[in-house]
Scaffold this active site. Structure first.
Site, short mmCIF file in Angstrom:
data_model
loop_
_atom_site.label_atom_id
_atom_site.label_comp_id
_atom_site.label_asym_id
_atom_site.label_seq_id
_atom_site.Cartn_x
_atom_site.Cartn_y
_atom_site.Cartn_z
N ASP A 1 0.86 -1.18 0.00
CA ASP A 1 0.00 0.00 0.00
C ASP A 1 0.90 1.24 0.00
OD1 ASP A 1 -3.00 0.92 0.48
OD2 ASP A 1 -1.85 1.95 2.02
N TYR B 1 -12.14 8.63 -1.64
CA TYR B 1 -11.58 8.72 -0.29
C TYR B 1 -10.29 9.53 -0.23
CZ TYR B 1 -8.07 5.00 -1.16
OH TYR B 1 -7.01 4.27 -1.63
N TYR C 1 -1.50 11.13 2.71
CA TYR C 1 -2.34 11.40 1.54
C TYR C 1 -2.37 12.89 1.21
CZ TYR C 1 -4.23 6.65 2.02
OH TYR C 1 -4.39 5.29 2.07
N HIS D 1 -7.00 -6.65 -1.19
CA HIS D 1 -5.98 -5.65 -0.87
C HIS D 1 -5.04 -6.04 0.27
CE1 HIS D 1 -4.18 -1.69 -0.67
NE2 HIS D 1 -4.48 -1.61 0.61
#
Length: 323
Positions: A106, A154, A243, A300
């Site tokens: 990730d 998101y 992010y 995932h």
């Protein structure tokens, strides 16, 4: 084997929690987690890699778990990729190591590929788990996501400081139950859904009753408790700040050579709807020494969903290339 207790190192202005197994003189393999993960996400891989004779190392990354990190809106730039990779270089310094093989899942995958660009002299090899090497794109990635998926996607939603973290921190155990679920469908079935169901607006699902959540729960009660305690300690702000640096990272990478010279292994999951296996097509242009595999029937959370399959691929490659 029980998950080890952490020891702590000082690196790049933070006190990093580090979990280790295996011989101290073994070739070091540093495993980097993503969101919303912690070093414990590698709990199945640490003993397997240590058992193969390597020094298996997994830190709680900046902002997470028992490492934690700076707080407040002004601290957002302290979570850019320069800080995240410098943290890892400082980890090697603190452990007295010249180089390591870096594995990442990730967001951790983004960091380890960037490690090979920003600190190539410290990287002996790279293992991407789900996350491919993604060369610098032509436009700001947040602008691109906003155009493609809208405000509810998101990652776009995460740009609003203080909003998502407050939602997640109201009930951390519930948040962990939401994120850690097995993929409820094959990638091909996801692709058949209407466009308005493919915009990755996970937060809308989060606000619905838990009984309506799709996908089988992934964590045992003991595992859920471990994650919950860690995120009750750190909160979610630091992790979400990663992010909030997509644009900054993109701006900083202008002019950077997009080539990974280290031997690399890419392991994709067949049914990861965000990090799709076809995203690895053409990677060889940027990562010439590359071996690729796909784990079938896996979503995932590869380390937890298919630990034996992932361990076998990682250990086999590590032994062939570094044994």
């Amino acid at each position: 084997m029980t998950f080890p207790e952490p020891h702590y190192v000082n690196t790049n202005g933070i006190r990093m929690a580090v979990y280790e197994q295996g011989p101290k003189n073994g070739v070091p393999v540093v495993m980097c987690h993503g969101f919303p993960e912690i070093a414990y996400s590698w709990r199945h891989q640490l003993p397997a890699i240590a058992g193969a004779g390597f020094r298996a190392i997994a830190p709680d990354m900046r902002g997470y778990g028992y490492t934690g990190g700076p707080k407040g809106k002004d601290a957002v730039p302290l979570y850019d990729v320069a800080h995240l990779t410098d943290d890892l270089a400082g980890l090697l310094d603190a452990l007295g190591l010249d180089k390591a093989i870096f594995a990442g899942h990730d967001w951790g995958g983004i960091v380890v590929w960037q490690m090979a660009l920003r600190h190539p002299d410290r990287v002996a090899g790279v293992i991407g788990v789900n996350t491919p090497f993604m060369p610098r794109g032509p436009i700001d990635p947040i602008a691109g996501m906003r155009m493609a998926f809208g405000e509810d996607m998101y990652i776009v939603f995460f740009q609003n400081f203080g909003v998502a973290e407050n939602i997640f921190e109201k009930d951390v155990a519930r948040t962990m139950r939401f994120w850690y679920r097995k993929s409820p469908m094959k990638l091909a079935d996801f692709d058949k859904l209407p466009a308005d169901q493919k915009n990755f607006s996970f937060l809308k699902s989060f606000e619905t009753d838990e009984s309506t959540w799709i996908g089988e729960r992934l964590l045992t009660a003991e595992e859920l408790d471990y994650y919950t305690r860690a995120f009750e300690t750190s909160g979610f702000e630091g992790g979400i700040n990663w992010y909030r640096n997509f644009t900054r990272n993109w701006e900083m990478s202008e002019g950077q050579a997009q080539k990974v010279d280290a031997p690399s292994l890419m392991i994709s999951a067949a049914d990861d709807i965000v990090l799709r296996p076809e995203m690895t097509i053409g990677m060889e242009q940027y990562v010439p020494d590359l071996e690729k595999h796909i784990i079938p029937d896996c979503g995932h959370w590869t380390q937890s969903e298919k630990p034996q399959e992932l361990n076998a691929l990682m250990v086999d490659w590590l032994k062939r290339r570094f044994g």
